[in-house]
Write an enzyme that holds these catalytic residues in place. Structure first.
Site, PDB file in Angstrom:
ATOM      1  N   LYS A 241       0.840  -1.204   0.000  1.00 53.61           N
ATOM      2  CA  LYS A 241       0.000   0.000   0.000  1.00 53.61           C
ATOM      3  C   LYS A 241       0.874   1.253   0.000  1.00 53.61           C
ATOM      4  CE  LYS A 241      -2.562   1.679   3.680  1.00 53.61           C
ATOM      5  NZ  LYS A 241      -2.547   3.142   3.716  1.00 53.61           N
TER       6      LYS A 241
ATOM      7  N   ASP B  87      -3.671   4.376  -1.884  1.00 55.73           N
ATOM      8  CA  ASP B  87      -4.612   4.834  -0.852  1.00 55.73           C
ATOM      9  C   ASP B  87      -4.647   6.358  -0.823  1.00 55.73           C
ATOM     10  OD1 ASP B  87      -6.297   4.880   1.337  1.00 55.73           O
ATOM     11  OD2 ASP B  87      -4.748   4.335   2.791  1.00 55.73           O
TER      12      ASP B  87
ATOM     13  N   LYS C  37      -7.639   8.194  -0.881  1.00 57.44           N
ATOM     14  CA  LYS C  37      -8.874   8.658  -0.240  1.00 57.44           C
ATOM     15  C   LYS C  37      -9.437   9.894  -0.948  1.00 57.44           C
ATOM     16  CE  LYS C  37      -8.012   6.656   4.331  1.00 57.44           C
ATOM     17  NZ  LYS C  37      -6.613   6.161   4.250  1.00 57.44           N
TER      18      LYS C  37
ATOM     19  N   ASP D  55     -14.013  14.750  -3.781  1.00 58.31           N
ATOM     20  CA  ASP D  55     -14.187  16.042  -4.465  1.00 58.31           C
ATOM     21  C   ASP D  55     -15.455  15.932  -5.301  1.00 58.31           C
ATOM     22  OD1 ASP D  55     -13.648  18.584  -5.756  1.00 58.31           O
ATOM     23  OD2 ASP D  55     -11.523  18.267  -5.346  1.00 58.31           O
TER      24      ASP D  55
ATOM     25  N   ASN E  54     -16.798  15.175 -11.196  1.00 61.30           N
ATOM     26  CA  ASN E  54     -15.954  15.371 -12.374  1.00 61.30           C
ATOM     27  C   ASN E  54     -14.471  15.370 -12.005  1.00 61.30           C
ATOM     28  OD1 ASN E  54     -15.770  16.085 -15.266  1.00 61.30           O
ATOM     29  ND2 ASN E  54     -14.841  17.956 -14.451  1.00 61.30           N
ATOM     30  N   THR E  55     -14.151  15.974 -10.866  1.00 54.92           N
ATOM     31  CA  THR E  55     -12.749  16.051 -10.436  1.00 54.92           C
ATOM     32  C   THR E  55     -12.238  14.693  -9.967  1.00 54.92           C
ATOM     33  OG1 THR E  55     -13.055  18.366  -9.842  1.00 54.92           O
ATOM     34  CG2 THR E  55     -11.186  17.237  -8.844  1.00 54.92           C
TER      35      THR E  55
ATOM     36  N   THR F 296     -11.563   6.119  11.293  1.00 50.54           N
ATOM     37  CA  THR F 296     -11.542   5.518  12.631  1.00 50.54           C
ATOM     38  C   THR F 296     -11.056   6.504  13.682  1.00 50.54           C
ATOM     39  OG1 THR F 296      -9.430   4.596  12.004  1.00 50.54           O
ATOM     40  CG2 THR F 296     -11.323   3.118  11.922  1.00 50.54           C
TER      41      THR F 296
ATOM     42  N   ARG G  19      -2.919  -5.593  14.841  1.00 50.24           N
ATOM     43  CA  ARG G  19      -1.718  -5.732  15.660  1.00 50.24           C
ATOM     44  C   ARG G  19      -1.555  -7.191  16.058  1.00 50.24           C
ATOM     45  NH1 ARG G  19      -0.819  -1.796  13.583  1.00 50.24           N
ATOM     46  NH2 ARG G  19      -0.391   0.293  14.380  1.00 50.24           N
TER      47      ARG G  19
ATOM     48  N   ARG H 163       3.243  -0.407  10.714  1.00 50.27           N
ATOM     49  CA  ARG H 163       4.371  -0.343  11.657  1.00 50.27           C
ATOM     50  C   ARG H 163       4.776  -1.654  12.319  1.00 50.27           C
ATOM     51  NH1 ARG H 163       1.612   4.763  14.261  1.00 50.27           N
ATOM     52  NH2 ARG H 163      -0.116   3.494  13.468  1.00 50.27           N
TER      53      ARG H 163
HETATM   54  O1  C5P Z   1       1.147   1.294  10.965  1.00 53.06           O
HETATM   55  P1  C5P Z   1      -0.262   0.812  10.955  1.00 53.06           P
HETATM   56  O2  C5P Z   1      -0.367  -0.712  10.926  1.00 53.06           O
HETATM   57  O3  C5P Z   1      -1.141   1.423  12.003  1.00 53.06           O
HETATM   58  O4  C5P Z   1      -0.773   1.311   9.525  1.00 53.06           O
HETATM   59  C1  C5P Z   1      -2.096   1.185   9.119  1.00 53.06           C
HETATM   60  C2  C5P Z   1      -2.263   1.770   7.739  1.00 53.06           C
HETATM   61  O5  C5P Z   1      -3.652   1.746   7.421  1.00 53.06           O
HETATM   62  C3  C5P Z   1      -1.815   3.219   7.601  1.00 53.06           C
HETATM   63  O6  C5P Z   1      -1.330   3.375   6.260  1.00 53.06           O
HETATM   64  C4  C5P Z   1      -3.079   4.010   7.797  1.00 53.06           C
HETATM   65  O7  C5P Z   1      -3.092   5.218   7.083  1.00 53.06           O
HETATM   66  C5  C5P Z   1      -4.125   3.073   7.219  1.00 53.06           C
HETATM   67  N1  C5P Z   1      -5.459   3.242   7.769  1.00 53.06           N
HETATM   68  C6  C5P Z   1      -5.755   3.112   9.122  1.00 53.06           C
HETATM   69  N2  C5P Z   1      -7.035   3.261   9.579  1.00 53.06           N
HETATM   70  C7  C5P Z   1      -7.998   3.549   8.732  1.00 53.06           C
HETATM   71  C8  C5P Z   1      -7.725   3.681   7.364  1.00 53.06           C
HETATM   72  C9  C5P Z   1      -6.427   3.517   6.916  1.00 53.06           C
HETATM   73  O8  C5P Z   1      -4.894   2.845   9.934  1.00 53.06           O
HETATM   74  N3  C5P Z   1      -9.238   3.672   9.167  1.00 53.06           N
END
Ligand code: C5P
Length: 239
Positions: A39, A68, A70, A73, A76-77, A128, A189, A219
């Protein structure tokens, strides 16, 4: 019928969140063997653009990329934005469901100009990071779950292929919308990992068991002392 669903460690998406192409390429190389997609998000794309994207895509030969951005707009944009990234052939592209059904339908029509290999459109419902109080500030009463369901139904009816959702929304969305939507789930996690700024998390196995089609992990892999080993362990846990 929704998009084809993957199995095993192909369901793992690694978020390459950095402005540095060399670092992103190194994370991709290390985690590559046990990952379905990579991603690239705002941080990477705003710093490196299409050229940086191509650098990562080419280094990974045929590995698909989840772009990603997101988008949000006027129709058309957004359609123009979708068309602008079609030459990059991302597998997934995100847009905000709050942009409305006409925006999503316009994005879908633009995506279809790429034919069978078109990007799949994933709608983001409620970020979130927004709790009930923050949503109320934007004029939305009723709380996040109700709003997630409302936007999810609208987005799917307007032409989205799936949804990005938090782990706790997966079973609610599956119950309401069935197997059709691709559900892509961040906030993952591994057991015992540092949760960072993610407040509500699930382990990879829990998210898959709840009905996630893909899980997004950043991460816990990119911040690990040994990203290859971290990716392998997560991949094995859902294989
Ligand atoms: O580092 P981590 O595992 O938290 O990364 C989660 C990824 O998912 C990041 O790129 C974050 O922008 C994305 N993301 C998120 N929660 C969302 C939508 C996207 O953590 N609701």
């Amino acid at each position: 019928m929704g998009p084809a669903k993957p199995s095993g460690s192909q369901r793992l998406i690694v978020a390459l969140d950095t402005t540095e192409p060399a670092r992103a390429a190194e994370w991709a190389r290390a985690s590559g063997p046990c990952v379905g997609l990579f991603k690239l998000g705002l941080e990477f794309f705003l710093a490196n653009g299409a050229a940086g994207y191509r650098q990562i895509a080419e280094a990974q030969s045929s590995r698909p990329i989840f772009l990603d951005l997101k988008l949000h707009d006027i129709p058309n944009t957004v359609a123009g934005g979708v068309r602008a990234v079609l030459p990059l052939a991302p597998r997934f592209l995100t847009l905000h469901a709050a942009g409305g059904s006409a925006m999503i339908a316009a994005a879908r029509r633009a995506a279809e100009e790429a034919g069978e290999q078109r990007p799949l459109l994933l709608a983001v419902t409620v970020l979130t990071s927004l709790d009930a109080a923050a949503l109320a500030e934007t004029g939305v009463a009723g709380g996040p779950t109700q709003q997630v369901l409302r936007l999810a139904r609208m987005a799917m009816a307007a032409g989205a292929d799936g949804l990005v959702c938090s782990p706790k929304e997966v079973s609610v969305l599956r119950d309401a919308l069935g197997d059709g939507p691709a559900l892509v789930v961040p906030g993952i996690r591994p057991a015992g990992a540092d949760r960072g700024d993610q407040a509500r998390t699930m382990t990879p196995q829990e998210a898959i068991a709840a009905g996630a089609d893909w899980i997004v992990v950043g991460r816990p892999i990119t911040g690990a002392t040994d990203p290859a080993a971290a990716a392998a362990a997560i991949g094995a846990s859902i294989a």
